[in-house]
Design an enzyme around this catalytic site. Structure first.
Site, PDB file in Angstrom:
ATOM      1  N   LYS A 182       0.883  -1.173   0.000  1.00 33.15           N
ATOM      2  CA  LYS A 182       0.000   0.000   0.000  1.00 33.15           C
ATOM      3  C   LYS A 182       0.916   1.217   0.000  1.00 33.15           C
ATOM      4  O   LYS A 182       1.423   1.647   1.040  1.00 33.15           O
ATOM      5  CB  LYS A 182      -0.883  -0.027   1.256  1.00 33.15           C
ATOM      6  CG  LYS A 182      -2.241   0.608   1.087  1.00 33.15           C
ATOM      7  CD  LYS A 182      -2.229   2.060   0.715  1.00 33.15           C
ATOM      8  CE  LYS A 182      -2.045   2.964   1.911  1.00 33.15           C
ATOM      9  NZ  LYS A 182      -1.866   4.393   1.506  1.00 33.15           N
ATOM     10  N   GLU A 258       9.425   1.574  10.995  1.00 33.18           N
ATOM     11  CA  GLU A 258      10.407   2.656  10.895  1.00 33.18           C
ATOM     12  C   GLU A 258       9.619   3.951  10.979  1.00 33.18           C
ATOM     13  O   GLU A 258       8.836   4.270  10.084  1.00 33.18           O
ATOM     14  CB  GLU A 258      11.212   2.516   9.603  1.00 33.18           C
ATOM     15  CG  GLU A 258      12.142   1.309   9.698  1.00 33.18           C
ATOM     16  CD  GLU A 258      12.818   0.907   8.403  1.00 33.18           C
ATOM     17  OE1 GLU A 258      12.582   1.547   7.371  1.00 33.18           O
ATOM     18  OE2 GLU A 258      13.584  -0.067   8.443  1.00 33.18           O
ATOM     19  N   CYS A 292      13.254  11.136   7.010  1.00 37.85           N
ATOM     20  CA  CYS A 292      13.075  10.830   8.435  1.00 37.85           C
ATOM     21  C   CYS A 292      14.354  11.075   9.213  1.00 37.85           C
ATOM     22  O   CYS A 292      14.325  11.298  10.413  1.00 37.85           O
ATOM     23  CB  CYS A 292      12.639   9.388   8.590  1.00 37.85           C
ATOM     24  SG  CYS A 292      13.773   8.260   7.766  1.00 37.85           S
ATOM     25  N   GLU A 394       8.106  16.468  15.753  1.00 34.30           N
ATOM     26  CA  GLU A 394       8.644  16.306  14.399  1.00 34.30           C
ATOM     27  C   GLU A 394       7.903  17.240  13.444  1.00 34.30           C
ATOM     28  O   GLU A 394       6.672  17.232  13.397  1.00 34.30           O
ATOM     29  CB  GLU A 394       8.479  14.858  13.920  1.00 34.30           C
ATOM     30  CG  GLU A 394       9.108  14.633  12.555  1.00 34.30           C
ATOM     31  CD  GLU A 394       8.843  13.241  11.986  1.00 34.30           C
ATOM     32  OE1 GLU A 394       7.697  12.766  12.056  1.00 34.30           O
ATOM     33  OE2 GLU A 394       9.789  12.640  11.448  1.00 34.30           O
TER      34      GLU A 394
END
Ligand code: NAD
Length: 490
Positions: A182, A258, A292, A394
């Site tokens: 996906k 992750e 990231c 973040e």
């Protein structure tokens, strides 16, 4: 008007297919804000079909392939990605708007390398064997056997679409599984294109499937909840990871995650100043801050703080936003208008929290075709406490906060003072300090005098809220396998 736009179809049982409902959604080019393609929206039936085809394929010719034969196929996939790299490049750039120079150096070659490396890992992987004594003196032989889990669900983000998808698909296939992918709803193109490659190199039907759609109440969630999906491997936000884990827990499905980060860079006064500046410019602004592993908190030893901030700001101002195909472009847009609004809200928050804006802090005005794209200024702020939300949440955009520190213990303590633990970059020429600080940081990956330098055989993943498990090399094979111990009494 949209009839002539390309369609990113689902890829199920070896063929591109529209969704069973006929529904589609828009694929937007973030450099212009224009819809450049339509995407087939997978229904629950489509996800069921994809999982069934993946399940059937486990029993077919794929299941009968030896490990070396699987490794051969993975190498063919890698070679074919290289042959078709310009098409992958075009698809990735239409979806993300990132500079072609970046995608040509990073996204597409890594997409191919993931298959090549896991072919090699598969060829050389060993398992444990023990000779175990028994009371009758004859002994027993114990060995571990790696077998496929079955159908693996692969859920991906939008920032490095082909690279991060293949980082999961390659080891899952190496271990003998079949996959249902996906991709992110923002970046569906390269996953569909990879379906062509699978067919061209002879990967059996049903081994690689793609379902497009969204997360909750859509393809992502249908995949997580499907009883025949044996494991979920996911890259994305920590919050999404928590939602997926909650769903997966009902079936006690293994997960490999992750997740997000709030990564520190630590710059000591004994560092090579120019290398630290060049490295920090990359670690803050690469892919418009949408990696990231990007540094959002930069700690600089006080004697070089002012000089460092000036040089970093000079580098940020020199970034060139514009046409992704121009060789002078070094800064792409954010992935979408929605994401731009989120990042802008953090620019506003930093100001409200009392930050000094050294450079940037606003929308980047662009003209002509790019006037409606999701452009934003690269931004550097200073003057906030470590408690400020700007320093704790973040942001995932081209912004960092730079703060001074006075000694090594303080730098490490402040770097570790976060709920995240993905990576850190350390800049020093003192060898003992490099080892000491790398050991003391609570992260999955500590770079010294470098950033984003990878060897795909090494473990990769995040500590704390930045992930669950480690992938890379044989660790990936471990996650994507059922490991069975066989005991032979001699
Ligand atoms: P996201 O979590 O919003 O979405 C990721 C994927 O999950 C998408 O395909 C989305 O459709 C799907 N999804 C969302 N909700 C779901 C649900 N409830 N069930 C199933 N699927 C669901 O992340 P994003 O915005 O695409 O990517 C950015 C995030 O990814 C950042 O937090 C970044 O740090 C993280 N990231 C981490 C790594 C790493 O290696 N640690 C790498 C890249 C990106």
């Amino acid at each position: 008007m949209t009839a002539s736009l390309p369609l990113h179809a689902l890829f199920i049982d070896g063929a591109h297919r529209p969704s069973s409902s006929g529904e589609t959604f828009d694929d937007v080019d973030p450099t212009t804000g224009a819809v450049w393609a339509k995407v087939a929206l997978a229904s629950k039936d489509d996800v069921d079909r994809a999982v069934s085809s993946a399940k059937r394929a486990l029993k077919g010719p794929w299941g009968a392939l030896s490990a070396p034969a699987r490794a051969d196929l993975l190498e063919k996939i890698a070679a074919r990605i290289v042959e078709r790299s310009e098409e992958f490049l075009r698809a990735e750039i239409a979806d993300t708007g990132k500079p072609a120079g970046f995608a040509r150096a990073v996204d597409i070659p890594r997409g191919a390398a993931n298959f090549r490396v896991f072919a090699q890992v598969l060829r050389t992987a060993t398992t444990e064997t023990y000779e175990t004594p028994t009371d009758d003196g004859a002994g027993a032989l114990m060995y571990a056997l790696r077998q496929p889990l079955g159908v693996v669900g692969v859920i991906c983000p939008w920032n490095l679409p082909l690279l991060l998808m293949t980082w999961k698909v390659a080891p899952a296939l190496a271990a003998g599984n079949t996959v249902v992918v996906k991709p992110s709803e923002e970046t569906p193109a390269t996953a569909s294109l990879l379906g062509d490659v699978m067919r061209e190199v002879g990967v059996p039907d049903g081994v690689y499937n793609v379902v497009h759609g969204f997360g909750p109440g859509s393809a992502g969630e249908f995949l997580v909840e499907h009883p025949d999906v044996r494991a979920i491997t996911f890259t994305g936000e920590s919050r999404t990871g928590a939602a997926i884990m909650a769903k997966a827990s009902s079936w006690v499905k293994p997960v490999s995650f992750e997740l997000g980060g709030k990564n520190p860079a630590l710059v000591f006064a004994d560092s090579d100043f120019d290398a630290a500046i060049a490295g920090t410019l990359r670690s803050v602004f690469a892919n418009c801050g949408q990696v990231c592993l990007c540094s959002e908190r930069v700690y600089v030893e006080r004697p070089i703080f002012d000089r460092f901030v000036d040089a970093l700001a000079k580098g940020a101002r020199a970034l060139v936003a514009g046409d992704p195909w121009s060789s002078s472009t070094t800064l792409g847009p954010l992935i979408s208008e929605t994401h731009r609004q989120k990042v802008l809200s953090y620019y506003a928050l930093a100001k409200n929290e009392g930050a000094t804006v050294v450079t940037g802090g606003a929308v980047k005005d662009m003209s002509g075709a790019f006037a409606r794209g999701a452009w934003i200024e690269p931004t550097i702020v200073t003057g906030l406490s470590d408690e400020a939300r700007t320093n704790r949440e973040e942001i995932f955009g081209p912004i960092c906060h730079v703060a001074p520190f006075d000694d090594e213990d303080e730098a490490v303590r402040r770097a570790n003072d976060t709920e995240y633990g993905l990576c850190a970059a350390v800049w020093t020429q003192n060898l003992s300090r490099a080892h000491r600080v790398a050991r003391a940081l609570d992260v999955g990956m500590a770079w010294v005098n470098s950033w984003y330098l990878r060897d795909l055989r090494t473990p990769f993943g995040g500590a704390k809220r930045s992930g669950v498990g480690r992938e890379g090399g044989v660790r990936s094979l471990e996650f994507y396998s059922d490991v069975k111990t066989v005991c032979i009494k001699l």
